[in-house]
Write a protein that holds these residues in place. Structure first.
Motif, short mmCIF file in Angstrom:
data_model
loop_
_atom_site.label_atom_id
_atom_site.label_comp_id
_atom_site.label_asym_id
_atom_site.label_seq_id
_atom_site.Cartn_x
_atom_site.Cartn_y
_atom_site.Cartn_z
N ALA A 119 1.10 -1.11 0.07
CA ALA A 119 -0.19 0.03 0.11
C ALA A 119 0.80 1.24 -0.35
CB ALA A 119 -1.11 0.16 1.23
N ARG A 120 0.38 2.18 -0.52
CA ARG A 120 0.39 3.65 -0.78
C ARG A 120 0.00 4.86 -0.68
NH1 ARG A 120 2.94 0.11 -4.78
NH2 ARG A 120 1.88 0.68 -5.58
N TRP A 121 -0.16 5.61 0.59
CA TRP A 121 -0.49 6.50 0.86
C TRP A 121 -0.27 8.10 1.01
CZ3 TRP A 121 -5.48 6.27 3.49
CH2 TRP A 121 -5.49 4.66 2.88
N GLY A 167 0.15 22.20 5.81
CA GLY A 167 0.20 22.37 4.24
C GLY A 167 1.62 21.49 4.53
N ARG A 168 1.45 20.50 5.41
CA ARG A 168 3.00 19.15 5.38
C ARG A 168 2.33 18.12 4.84
NH1 ARG A 168 3.84 19.58 11.76
NH2 ARG A 168 1.26 19.13 11.63
N ARG A 169 3.87 18.13 3.50
CA ARG A 169 3.20 16.43 3.08
C ARG A 169 3.97 15.10 3.45
NH1 ARG A 169 0.64 14.45 -1.97
NH2 ARG A 169 1.89 13.20 -3.18
N PHE A 170 3.55 14.23 3.76
CA PHE A 170 4.02 13.12 4.00
C PHE A 170 4.02 12.02 2.87
CE2 PHE A 170 2.77 15.67 7.65
CZ PHE A 170 3.72 15.75 8.45
N GLU A 171 4.81 11.21 3.24
CA GLU A 171 4.29 9.94 2.37
C GLU A 171 4.89 8.38 2.96
OE1 GLU A 171 6.17 10.39 -1.75
OE2 GLU A 171 5.68 11.62 -1.72
N MET A 172 3.91 7.48 2.67
CA MET A 172 4.13 5.95 3.33
C MET A 172 4.09 4.84 2.21
SD MET A 172 1.44 5.70 6.64
CE MET A 172 -0.05 5.82 5.71
N HIS A 232 -4.73 -6.72 7.54
CA HIS A 232 -3.43 -7.21 7.99
C HIS A 232 -2.43 -6.06 8.53
CE1 HIS A 232 -5.55 -7.05 3.65
NE2 HIS A 232 -4.78 -7.52 3.40
N LEU A 233 -1.59 -6.60 9.23
CA LEU A 233 -0.73 -5.58 10.43
C LEU A 233 0.47 -5.37 9.47
CD1 LEU A 233 1.38 -4.62 12.49
CD2 LEU A 233 -1.04 -4.86 12.95
N MET A 234 0.23 -3.90 9.42
CA MET A 234 1.37 -4.01 8.14
C MET A 234 2.19 -3.12 9.13
SD MET A 234 -0.05 -2.79 5.09
CE MET A 234 -1.09 -4.17 3.32
N GLU A 235 4.37 -3.20 8.39
CA GLU A 235 5.25 -2.46 8.45
C GLU A 235 4.67 -1.66 7.52
OE1 GLU A 235 9.93 -3.59 8.92
OE2 GLU A 235 9.64 -3.04 7.30
N PHE A 236 4.70 0.02 7.94
CA PHE A 236 4.83 1.08 7.53
C PHE A 236 5.87 1.76 7.69
CE2 PHE A 236 0.52 0.28 8.36
CZ PHE A 236 -0.32 0.80 7.62
N ARG A 237 6.57 2.83 6.68
CA ARG A 237 7.62 3.35 6.09
C ARG A 237 8.21 4.56 5.87
NH1 ARG A 237 13.06 1.62 6.86
NH2 ARG A 237 12.18 -1.28 7.25
N LEU A 238 7.41 5.97 6.33
CA LEU A 238 7.65 7.14 5.67
C LEU A 238 8.89 7.12 5.44
CD1 LEU A 238 7.17 9.22 9.38
CD2 LEU A 238 5.44 8.63 7.32
N GLY A 239 8.83 8.50 3.99
CA GLY A 239 9.54 8.60 3.20
C GLY A 239 11.18 9.12 3.81
#
Length: 304
Positions: free
Chosen positions: A241-243, A250-255, A275-282
């Motif tokens: 997944a990509r969010w 006004g701050r943009r985050f991607e993960m 789903h239990l997921m590992e997420f990772r920020l940009g």
């Protein structure tokens, strides 16, 4: 803490709508032991019936699974303690601390969900009170994060748990047939940040959102979301997944997110994939949390 929100830890009478309900959700994941739990309670006053699920997993594999979709209705709620399908759920300090215990010959645990980021109403934060979520899913949807501590015993092996997770409290009309599909992301990151985002697509093809993020100091409105799923061959489990989202400052985050565990639940005319997921920020910051997807049956897929 909003004093009026404490009432939702207790019984909230329905309005006569046959789909009126209350629900409580708790999850946890400890990356050190690689143990996680998924717990949900549902109460349908007008049916009348209750439901629950409890899934315990380790190293990506289930250890214990108990699902009950048509239990006898009970007016018990966490505020005074709920006893349901072998579990005891008690909001010892409403909105702040919930203790959940369970005992069976093969699996037992005693765990406490303590407030990390306070519960906030995601519908109100989204400022979409007339939207489809407010009409069809709930009129209040409190979401927040917790630290989860205690222990679990599986077939004689005791495991100490020290993890994090999300929880929610919802009340209102829950009309699964109004939704064609939805997707949810609930990560808690190592830098103190958390995100609560839900995109729902109606049977008419319209999108609606619930969304907010915690930047480590306060919950902030999220003004826009971009989301993309890559599904596995079964068309239900998420491969990646990509969010991306922009907050009120006004701050943009991607993960990105990749699954550590996946489970399928039936809900009559709907199926829910947890789903239990590992997420990772940009910037590489790691987090863990729930990624949930729902599909109306018969599932015919979705273009986006």
């Amino acid at each position: 803490m909003n004093q009026s929100h404490e009432t939702y830890e207790g019984l909230v009478a329905g309005d006569g709508n046959p789909r009126w309900g209350q629900s409580y959700y708790y999850n946890a994941y400890d990356p050190e032991t690689r143990v996680g739990l998924l717990i949900r309670l549902g109460f349908l006053e007008s049916q009348p019936e209750a439901n629950s699920w409890l899934i315990v997993f380790k190293d990506g594999l289930p250890l214990f699974a108990r699902t009950n979709l048509n239990l006898p209705y009970t007016p018990q709620r966490p505020a005074g303690g709920v006893d349901i399908a072998g579990m005891r759920i008690h909001a010892e300090i409403p909105l702040k601390r919930t203790r959940i215990s369970f005992s069976s010959p093969d699996c037992a645990f005693d765990l406490a969900w303590d407030e990390l980021h306070p519960l906030a109403d995601c519908i109100a934060m989204t400022a979409d009170k007339d939207g489809s979520f407010a009409r069809e899913v709930a009129h209040i949807h409190l979401e927040g994060t917790s630290t989860i501590t205690g222990h679990l015993v599986h077939r004689g092996q005791r495991i100490e748990i020290n993890g994090k997770g999300f929880r929610d409290i919802a009340a209102g009309i829950r009309n699964w047939d109004a939704l064609h599909h939805y997707r949810l992301a609930w990560p808690v990151f190592d830098n103190g940040m958390a995100f609560a985002g839900i995109r729902g697509i109606s049977t008419a093809g319209q999108s609606a959102y619930m969304r907010m993020m915690h930047d480590g100091s306060a919950w902030r409105r999220v003004v826009s979301i971009e989301d993309e799923l890559e599904l596995c061959d079964d068309g239900l489990a998420v491969k990646e997944a990509r969010w991306a989202f922009v907050d009120e400052l006004g701050r943009r985050f991607e993960m990105t997110a990749k699954p550590l565990f996946s489970w399928l639940f039936p809900v009559d005319t709907f199926v829910v994939r947890e789903h239990l997921m590992e997420f990772r920020l940009g910037d590489g910051t790691v987090g863990y949390g729930l990624h949930e997807t729902g599909y109306r049956l018969p599932w015919t897929g979705i273009a986006s």
